[in-house]
Design a protein around this motif. Structure first.
Motif, PDB file in Angstrom:
ATOM      1  N   PRO A  87       0.815  -1.219   0.000  1.00 53.21           N
ATOM      2  CA  PRO A  87       0.000   0.000   0.000  1.00 53.21           C
ATOM      3  C   PRO A  87       0.847   1.267   0.000  1.00 53.21           C
ATOM      4  N   SER A  88       0.312   2.332  -0.535  1.00 51.41           N
ATOM      5  CA  SER A  88       0.983   3.632  -0.516  1.00 51.41           C
ATOM      6  C   SER A  88       1.126   4.127   0.926  1.00 51.41           C
ATOM      7  N   ASN A  89       2.207   4.854   1.174  1.00 53.10           N
ATOM      8  CA  ASN A  89       2.436   5.490   2.479  1.00 53.10           C
ATOM      9  C   ASN A  89       2.392   4.500   3.646  1.00 53.10           C
ATOM     10  N   SER A  90       2.982   3.313   3.445  1.00 50.41           N
ATOM     11  CA  SER A  90       2.907   2.277   4.485  1.00 50.41           C
ATOM     12  C   SER A  90       4.263   1.849   5.045  1.00 50.41           C
ATOM     13  N   ILE A  91       5.355   2.283   4.422  1.00 46.52           N
ATOM     14  CA  ILE A  91       6.698   1.833   4.809  1.00 46.52           C
ATOM     15  C   ILE A  91       7.461   2.955   5.506  1.00 46.52           C
ATOM     16  N   ASP A  92       8.120   2.605   6.615  1.00 45.91           N
ATOM     17  CA  ASP A  92       8.896   3.600   7.365  1.00 45.91           C
ATOM     18  C   ASP A  92      10.298   3.797   6.797  1.00 45.91           C
ATOM     19  N   ILE A  93      10.954   2.689   6.459  1.00 43.97           N
ATOM     20  CA  ILE A  93      12.336   2.741   5.987  1.00 43.97           C
ATOM     21  C   ILE A  93      12.526   1.741   4.854  1.00 43.97           C
ATOM     22  N   ILE A  94      13.235   2.169   3.800  1.00 43.57           N
ATOM     23  CA  ILE A  94      13.578   1.285   2.684  1.00 43.57           C
ATOM     24  C   ILE A  94      15.086   1.151   2.617  1.00 43.57           C
ATOM     25  N   ILE A  95      15.565  -0.089   2.487  1.00 42.99           N
ATOM     26  CA  ILE A  95      16.997  -0.363   2.371  1.00 42.99           C
ATOM     27  C   ILE A  95      17.254  -1.117   1.073  1.00 42.99           C
ATOM     28  N   CYS A  96      18.069  -0.536   0.206  1.00 38.84           N
ATOM     29  CA  CYS A  96      18.439  -1.166  -1.066  1.00 38.84           C
ATOM     30  C   CYS A  96      19.954  -1.233  -1.159  1.00 38.84           C
ATOM     31  N   ASN A  97      20.514  -2.411  -0.963  1.00 40.37           N
ATOM     32  CA  ASN A  97      21.969  -2.572  -1.028  1.00 40.37           C
ATOM     33  C   ASN A  97      22.364  -3.336  -2.286  1.00 40.37           C
ATOM     34  N   TYR A  98      23.105  -2.671  -3.161  1.00 40.90           N
ATOM     35  CA  TYR A  98      23.580  -3.273  -4.409  1.00 40.90           C
ATOM     36  C   TYR A  98      22.420  -3.876  -5.211  1.00 40.90           C
ATOM     37  N   THR A  99      21.378  -3.093  -5.363  1.00 43.84           N
ATOM     38  CA  THR A  99      20.164  -3.560  -6.038  1.00 43.84           C
ATOM     39  C   THR A  99      19.828  -2.736  -7.273  1.00 43.84           C
ATOM     40  N   LEU A 100      19.954  -1.419  -7.184  1.00 44.44           N
ATOM     41  CA  LEU A 100      19.491  -0.560  -8.274  1.00 44.44           C
ATOM     42  C   LEU A 100      20.278  -0.754  -9.565  1.00 44.44           C
ATOM     43  N   SER A 101      21.549  -1.147  -9.461  1.00 41.60           N
ATOM     44  CA  SER A 101      22.322  -1.418 -10.682  1.00 41.60           C
ATOM     45  C   SER A 101      21.756  -2.629 -11.417  1.00 41.60           C
ATOM     46  N   SER A 102      21.153  -3.545 -10.654  1.00 37.19           N
ATOM     47  CA  SER A 102      20.490  -4.700 -11.265  1.00 37.19           C
ATOM     48  C   SER A 102      19.180  -4.277 -11.923  1.00 37.19           C
ATOM     49  N   VAL A 103      18.427  -3.414 -11.240  1.00 41.17           N
ATOM     50  CA  VAL A 103      17.182  -2.887 -11.809  1.00 41.17           C
ATOM     51  C   VAL A 103      17.462  -2.148 -13.109  1.00 41.17           C
ATOM     52  N   ASP A 124       8.183  11.614   5.365  1.00 40.83           N
ATOM     53  CA  ASP A 124       9.414  11.675   6.152  1.00 40.83           C
ATOM     54  C   ASP A 124      10.075  10.304   6.321  1.00 40.83           C
ATOM     55  N   GLY A 125       9.568   9.293   5.591  1.00 44.85           N
ATOM     56  CA  GLY A 125      10.213   7.988   5.604  1.00 44.85           C
ATOM     57  C   GLY A 125      11.596   8.067   4.976  1.00 44.85           C
ATOM     58  N   GLN A 126      12.468   7.124   5.344  1.00 40.68           N
ATOM     59  CA  GLN A 126      13.867   7.173   4.930  1.00 40.68           C
ATOM     60  C   GLN A 126      14.190   6.119   3.871  1.00 40.68           C
ATOM     61  N   LEU A 127      15.028   6.507   2.933  1.00 41.37           N
ATOM     62  CA  LEU A 127      15.530   5.614   1.891  1.00 41.37           C
ATOM     63  C   LEU A 127      17.043   5.514   2.033  1.00 41.37           C
ATOM     64  N   LEU A 128      17.561   4.276   2.150  1.00 43.69           N
ATOM     65  CA  LEU A 128      18.999   4.026   2.269  1.00 43.69           C
ATOM     66  C   LEU A 128      19.442   3.181   1.091  1.00 43.69           C
ATOM     67  N   ILE A 129      20.418   3.667   0.339  1.00 48.50           N
ATOM     68  CA  ILE A 129      20.886   2.974  -0.865  1.00 48.50           C
ATOM     69  C   ILE A 129      22.399   2.795  -0.800  1.00 48.50           C
ATOM     70  N   THR A 130      22.863   1.589  -1.086  1.00 48.45           N
ATOM     71  CA  THR A 130      24.291   1.327  -1.246  1.00 48.45           C
ATOM     72  C   THR A 130      24.525   0.783  -2.647  1.00 48.45           C
ATOM     73  N   GLU A 131      25.512   1.323  -3.347  1.00 48.63           N
ATOM     74  CA  GLU A 131      25.810   0.882  -4.715  1.00 48.63           C
ATOM     75  C   GLU A 131      27.312   0.962  -4.992  1.00 48.63           C
ATOM     76  N   GLU A 132      27.768   0.188  -5.954  1.00 43.86           N
ATOM     77  CA  GLU A 132      29.135   0.321  -6.453  1.00 43.86           C
ATOM     78  C   GLU A 132      29.214   1.520  -7.381  1.00 43.86           C
ATOM     79  N   MET A 133      30.374   2.168  -7.383  1.00 48.04           N
ATOM     80  CA  MET A 133      30.597   3.258  -8.326  1.00 48.04           C
ATOM     81  C   MET A 133      30.728   2.667  -9.734  1.00 48.04           C
ATOM     82  N   PRO A 134      30.316   3.403 -10.757  1.00 48.07           N
ATOM     83  CA  PRO A 134      30.493   2.913 -12.128  1.00 48.07           C
ATOM     84  C   PRO A 134      31.974   2.720 -12.451  1.00 48.07           C
TER      85      PRO A 134
END
Length: 254
Positions: A87-103, A124-134
Motif C-alpha cells: 500500500p501507498s504510504n505504508s513503509i517507514d524505511i527502505i533499504i536497497c543494497n547493491y540492487t538498483l544497478s540490477s534494476v 518523512d520515511g527514509q531511503l537508504l541505498i548502497t551501490e558500487e561506483m560505475p
C-alpha cells in the motif's frame, strides 16, 4: 548482495527500526537481510521486514535462518518497479543494497522503481541505498579484482545478449531522486571491502551461462576464451578473503 563493512557506521547512523515497517529492495542471497536481522537483535528492536526480490530461490533458507528475529517477516517475489502488493504510504524505511544497478539492466527501469519506492514510503520515511561506483568513474588500476570481475561479467552479458548490470553514479541517482520528489539527499563514497566468496559465486554463475547456454555467435574460441579468463580470475579470488571496491551510500527522505 555484499556485506556492508567499512560503511556500516554511516549506513546506520540515526536509524531506529523499533516499531517500524522496513522494506528491503533486493533480497538476493540474504546478506543484507541477515545484516538487518543482526541489527534488530542487537538493539532489541521489534521490527516488521518485507524483503522483495525478482528471484525467490533463496527465500526458504533465509526464512529458516532469521524468521524469529522479526515481529513479522515477509519474503515476496516481485519487481521493485511494480510494488502493487504494498500500500501507498505504508513503509517507514527502505533499504536497497547493491540492487538498483540490477534494476537498471533495463534502461530507465530504475526511475520506475524509485517512483514506486517513493509511493510506498510514509511522509518523512527514509531511503537508504548502497551501490558500487560505475567502472568508468574510477581508476580501475586501484581496484584490480573489482575491475576485472566487473568487465568479465559485463562482457559475458553482452556476448550472450543478456541484460547487463548498469552502475549508477551517485550524482545521477541524486538527480533522479530529486525529480521524483525525494528531499534531504546526501551521499558518501567509500572504499568498500567485498567478500571474495560472494563475488566468486556471481562470477561462476556467469561462467555457467557460457558453458550451458547456446553459442549465439557460433564462435567456440570466443566462448572458450571467456570461460578461461573467468576461471583464471576465480583462482585469483581463492587467494584472498576480500578485496576493495569503490562504493557509495546515499540517504534520502520523502
Amino acid at each position: 548482495m555484499y556485506k556492508i563493512i567499512t560503511a556500516d557506521r554511516f549506513l546506520w547512523e540515526g536509524i531506529d527500526l523499533h516499531g517500524k515497517i522496513v522494506l528491503e529492495g533486493g533480497t538476493s542471497w540474504g546478506n543484507t537481510t541477515r545484516l538487518i536481522a543482526n541489527k534488530v537483535v542487537e538493539n532489541n528492536w521489534r521490527t516488521e521486514l518485507i524483503s522483495v526480490d525478482i528471484d525467490d530461490s533463496h527465500f526458504n533458507e533465509i526464512e529458516e535462518d532469521i524468521k524469529d528475529d522479526f515481529a513479522k517477516l515477509t519474503l515476496r517475489k516481485g519487481d521493485l518497479s511494480d510494488l502493487y502488493f504494498i500500500p501507498s504510504n505504508s513503509i517507514d524505511i527502505i533499504i536497497c543494497n547493491y540492487t538498483l544497478s540490477s534494476v537498471e539492466q533495463f534502461p530507465l527501469r530504475v526511475m520506475k522503481a524509485i517512483k514506486e519506492l517513493y509511493r510506498v514510503l510514509k511522509k518523512d520515511g527514509q531511503l537508504l541505498i548502497t551501490e558500487e561506483m560505475p567502472i568508468w568513474s574510477v581508476d580501475s588500476a586501484d581496484y584490480t579484482y573489482w575491475s576485472k570481475r566487473l568487465r568479465i561479467i559485463k562482457s559475458i552479458s553482452v556476448l550472450k545478449a543478456m541484460p547487463a548490470f548498469n552502475e549508477i553514479h551517485p550524482n545521477d541517482l541524486e538527480e533522479g531522486l530529486g525529480i521524483i520528489g525525494f528531499k534531504d539527499i546526501q551521499w558518501r563514497e567509500f572504499n568498500e571491502k567485498i567478500n571474495a566468496e560472494m563475488a566468486v559465486k556471481f562470477l561462476d554463475k556467469r561462467k555457467q551461462t557460457l558453458i550451458k547456454g547456446s553459442n549465439d555467435l557460433e564462435n567456440k574460441q570466443l566462448n572458450d576464451g571467456f570461460v578461461e579468463i573467468t576461471e583464471k580470475l576465480v583462482k585469483e579470488f581463492e587467494k584472498t578473503k576480500e578485496f576493495l571496491a569503490p562504493a557509495y551510500i546515499l540517504k534520502a527522505k520523502k
